[in-house]
Design an enzyme around this catalytic site. Structure first.
Site, mmCIF file in Angstrom:
data_model
loop_
_atom_site.group_PDB
_atom_site.id
_atom_site.type_symbol
_atom_site.label_atom_id
_atom_site.label_comp_id
_atom_site.label_asym_id
_atom_site.label_seq_id
_atom_site.Cartn_x
_atom_site.Cartn_y
_atom_site.Cartn_z
ATOM 1 N N LYS A 57 -12.572 -9.322 -3.298
ATOM 2 C CA LYS A 57 -11.119 -9.129 -3.362
ATOM 3 C C LYS A 57 -10.581 -9.819 -4.627
ATOM 4 O O LYS A 57 -11.334 -10.084 -5.546
ATOM 5 C CB LYS A 57 -10.461 -9.682 -2.087
ATOM 6 C CG LYS A 57 -10.811 -8.866 -0.849
ATOM 7 C CD LYS A 57 -10.159 -7.501 -0.906
ATOM 8 C CE LYS A 57 -10.550 -6.631 0.256
ATOM 9 N NZ LYS A 57 -10.139 -5.244 0.086
ATOM 10 N N SER A 79 -13.112 1.826 3.114
ATOM 11 C CA SER A 79 -12.170 1.403 2.076
ATOM 12 C C SER A 79 -11.101 2.466 1.869
ATOM 13 O O SER A 79 -11.392 3.606 1.513
ATOM 14 C CB SER A 79 -12.910 1.150 0.758
ATOM 15 O OG SER A 79 -11.983 1.159 -0.317
ATOM 16 N N GLY A 97 -6.175 -3.837 -7.675
ATOM 17 C CA GLY A 97 -7.338 -3.004 -7.357
ATOM 18 C C GLY A 97 -6.917 -1.635 -6.844
ATOM 19 O O GLY A 97 -7.550 -0.617 -7.139
ATOM 20 N N SER A 134 0.837 -1.216 0.000
ATOM 21 C CA SER A 134 0.000 0.000 0.000
ATOM 22 C C SER A 134 0.865 1.257 0.000
ATOM 23 O O SER A 134 0.590 2.221 -0.711
ATOM 24 C CB SER A 134 -0.886 0.037 1.241
ATOM 25 O OG SER A 134 -1.824 -0.994 1.203
ATOM 26 N N ARG A 171 -3.090 -14.082 -1.571
ATOM 27 C CA ARG A 171 -3.226 -14.282 -0.121
ATOM 28 C C ARG A 171 -3.845 -15.646 0.218
ATOM 29 O O ARG A 171 -3.567 -16.208 1.271
ATOM 30 C CB ARG A 171 -4.013 -13.141 0.508
ATOM 31 C CG ARG A 171 -3.333 -11.794 0.280
ATOM 32 C CD ARG A 171 -3.651 -10.760 1.305
ATOM 33 N NE ARG A 171 -3.311 -9.435 0.797
ATOM 34 C CZ ARG A 171 -2.095 -8.887 0.827
ATOM 35 N NH1 ARG A 171 -1.091 -9.548 1.353
ATOM 36 N NH2 ARG A 171 -1.881 -7.690 0.328
ATOM 37 N N ASP A 223 -6.894 -7.873 4.987
ATOM 38 C CA ASP A 223 -6.138 -8.788 4.129
ATOM 39 C C ASP A 223 -5.625 -10.013 4.892
ATOM 40 O O ASP A 223 -5.065 -10.924 4.291
ATOM 41 C CB ASP A 223 -4.961 -8.041 3.485
ATOM 42 C CG ASP A 223 -5.457 -6.978 2.515
ATOM 43 O OD1 ASP A 223 -6.584 -7.123 1.994
ATOM 44 O OD2 ASP A 223 -4.729 -6.000 2.274
ATOM 45 N N ARG A 277 -12.938 -14.450 -1.566
ATOM 46 C CA ARG A 277 -12.148 -15.085 -0.497
ATOM 47 C C ARG A 277 -13.004 -15.850 0.504
ATOM 48 O O ARG A 277 -12.501 -16.772 1.157
ATOM 49 C CB ARG A 277 -11.291 -14.040 0.228
ATOM 50 C CG ARG A 277 -10.124 -13.597 -0.623
ATOM 51 C CD ARG A 277 -9.138 -12.716 0.111
ATOM 52 N NE ARG A 277 -8.072 -12.347 -0.816
ATOM 53 C CZ ARG A 277 -7.300 -11.272 -0.685
ATOM 54 N NH1 ARG A 277 -7.468 -10.458 0.341
ATOM 55 N NH2 ARG A 277 -6.355 -11.022 -1.567
ATOM 56 N N GLN A 280 -8.955 2.462 -0.433
ATOM 57 C CA GLN A 280 -8.809 2.743 -1.869
ATOM 58 C C GLN A 280 -9.785 3.832 -2.289
ATOM 59 O O GLN A 280 -9.420 4.769 -3.002
ATOM 60 C CB GLN A 280 -9.045 1.470 -2.679
ATOM 61 C CG GLN A 280 -7.972 0.417 -2.425
ATOM 62 C CD GLN A 280 -8.269 -0.920 -3.060
ATOM 63 O OE1 GLN A 280 -9.345 -1.123 -3.626
ATOM 64 N NE2 GLN A 280 -7.337 -1.839 -2.964
HETATM 65 C C1 S3P Z 1 -5.631 -1.301 0.133
HETATM 66 C C2 S3P Z 1 -6.841 -1.257 0.773
HETATM 67 C C3 S3P Z 1 -7.647 -2.450 1.082
HETATM 68 C C4 S3P Z 1 -6.812 -3.718 0.970
HETATM 69 C C5 S3P Z 1 -5.951 -3.749 -0.250
HETATM 70 C C6 S3P Z 1 -5.011 -2.567 -0.266
HETATM 71 C C7 S3P Z 1 -4.934 -0.026 -0.145
HETATM 72 O O1 S3P Z 1 -8.695 -2.530 0.145
HETATM 73 O O2 S3P Z 1 -7.651 -4.848 1.009
HETATM 74 O O3 S3P Z 1 -5.200 -4.929 -0.296
HETATM 75 O O4 S3P Z 1 -3.723 -0.036 -0.442
HETATM 76 O O5 S3P Z 1 -5.575 1.016 -0.059
HETATM 77 P P1 S3P Z 1 -10.085 -1.748 0.384
HETATM 78 O O6 S3P Z 1 -9.782 -0.295 0.327
HETATM 79 O O7 S3P Z 1 -10.969 -2.165 -0.769
HETATM 80 O O8 S3P Z 1 -10.598 -2.230 1.691
#
Ligand code: S3P
Length: 430
Positions: free
Chosen positions: A332, A157, A86, A13, A383, A305, A336, A159
């Site tokens: 995911k 989230s 993602g 991240s 994972r 995660d 999962r 993201q």
């Molecule tokens: C992440 C946020 C998480 C996580 C992903 C990485 C990030 O997802 O599961 O592996 O780097 O912002 P979500 O924002 O969808 O929860």
């Protein structure tokens, strides 16, 4: 008791964000200990396609980014390919939403199945023009002028939060963002590191569209707690070893797994903590008999995660463990919930997916005799592969039974080698 010391790959991240922020800033930024794995290379590839000059040095795990300011991107020649990532696709949608050129973001089959409406909705409200296939990639992002909004997200989230906050940097006025349960805060920490600490008002984070970012010159990326979690679990489950994972990020918004390990009775401690922009420490674990655990929905964002490996741990803890509110795991890199259920059943674990009115729970009855299945499915999800790789190794099984082991390349290319060395008690000495 033998001590095994190992290092895990840099945080995924933080690696993504360090490139994105450096690209939106005037000046050169050196990213030290960058994660050279497929997901972060997708982000690097996209930023390069947008005209950002960067020097990648995989041997030294270093990237030097020459940023030219937040409106310095140039129109890409082709489709921007996010691969399996993602994080790349969602956050870059926010970065691209307010540009004055058109771009198309696409990904592999798994990424094309994942929901993008969660970023399209708030960004559209800001004035973004994004075309999708029923809320899924490929995404066509048309030129637009954005304005700040106030977004009260029902979803937790990081993201989505990052996409909206970075779009806010390209918008007129201020952008406010609030989420019910805090997700990982690496983006907020990046804003601070790049000279723009976010203000807060009634729980809303605020970005001002007039801001320019300032390069800190250098960023150090600590080890990834999500990658470490597989070895923490291994250390807890394997009798007679003390395992030390060095320089792991211990950001409180990512520490749910360590809290759960403690609740399960594991002997785990943090040593030599360094309070950097992203704090890090060595994590030490010793083997223990585990107790079952109950994890509530509100805890999920801090260990999102780690649910696959926690499910594996629960299989060894005598009694019933419950992981509540695992709904997000369905979208995911694979479904999962189904992947965990399917594999646990194959290992002989009594597991149930319970659909309640407002959430999905996983119930696991642990501590019963386990079997090693002939074939262990990864669902092409890194994972899932690593969690069940650990389960297989703890039971003394052959790792060749795991199909498609290469899927770990997106976050942890050396995983299998490290696992087999750690299983043999080989000290990395790093
Ligand atoms: C992440 C946020 C998480 C996580 C992903 C990485 C990030 O997802 O599961 O592996 O780097 O912002 P979500 O924002 O969808 O929860």
């Amino acid at each position: 008791m033998a001590t095994v010391v190992l290092c895990v790959p840099p945080d995924k991240s933080i690696s993504h964000r360090s490139l994105m922020f450096s690209s939106l800033t005037r000046g050169t930024t050196k990213v030290q200990n960058f994660l050279f794995a497929q997901d972060c290379l997708s982000t690097a590839g996209i930023l390069k396609a947008l005209g950002i000059r960067m020097r990648l040095d995989p041997k030294r795990r270093r990237v030097e980014v020459e940023g030219r300011g937040k409106f310095s991107f140039t129109a890409p020649k082709g489709v921007l390919f996010a691969g399996n990532s993602g994080t790349t696709m969602r956050i870059m949608t926010g970065v691209l939403a307010g540009q004055d050129f058109e771009s198309v973001l696409d990904g592999d089959d798994s990424l094309r199945r994942r929901p993008m409406q969660r970023v399209i909705r708030p960004l559209s409200l800001m004035g973004a023009r994004i075309e999708s296939h029923n809320g899924r990639a490929p995404l066509r992002i048309l030129p637009a002028r954005l304005r700040g909004i106030r977004w009260d997200s029902s979803l937790s989230s990081a993201q989505v939060k990052s996409a909206v906050l970075l779009a806010g940097l390209h918008a007129e006025g201020r952008t406010y963002y609030r989420e019910r349960v805090p997700s990982r805060d690496h983006t907020e920490r990046m804003f601070r590191l790049f000279g723009r600490p976010l203000r807060r008002y009634k729980g809303f984070l605020i970005v001002d569209g007039r801001w320019e970012l300032e390069s800190p010159g250098e960023i150090f990326v600590p080890g990834d707690i999500s990658s470490a979690s597989f070895f923490l679990a291994y250390g807890v489950l394997r009798p007679g070893v003390e395992l030390v994972v060095r320089r792991v990020g211990v950001n409180p918004t990512r520490m749910g797994m360590v809290d759960v390990l403690k609740r399960m009775g594991a002997r785990v401690r943090l040593v030599d903590k360094v309070d950097y922009a992203e704090p890090y420490a060595d994590i030490v674990v010793k083997s223990t008999n585990l107790r079952p655990v109950k994890i509530r929905s509100e805890e999920i964002p801090r260990l999102i995660d780690e649910v696959p490996i926690i499910a594996v741990l629960a299989s060894f803890a005598k009694g019933k463990s419950v992981i509540e509110g695992v709904d997000e795991l369905r979208v995911k890199e694979s479904d999962r919930v189904e992947a965990i259920r399917g594999n646990l059943v194959a290992f002989g674990v009594d597991v149930r997916v319970v659909k309640r009115k407002d959430r999905i729970d996983l119930e696991i009855w642990g501590g019963r005799p386990l079997v090693i299945p002939k074939r262990i499915r990864t669902w092409k999800d890194h994972r899932i592969a690593m969690a069940f790789g650990v389960m297989t190794a703890v039971l003394g099984g052959d790792l060749d039974r795991i199909d498609d082991r290469n899927c770990v390349d997106i976050s942890y290319p050396e995983f299998w080698e490290t696992l087999s060395r750690v299983s043999q008690g080989v000290d990395y000495g790093c």
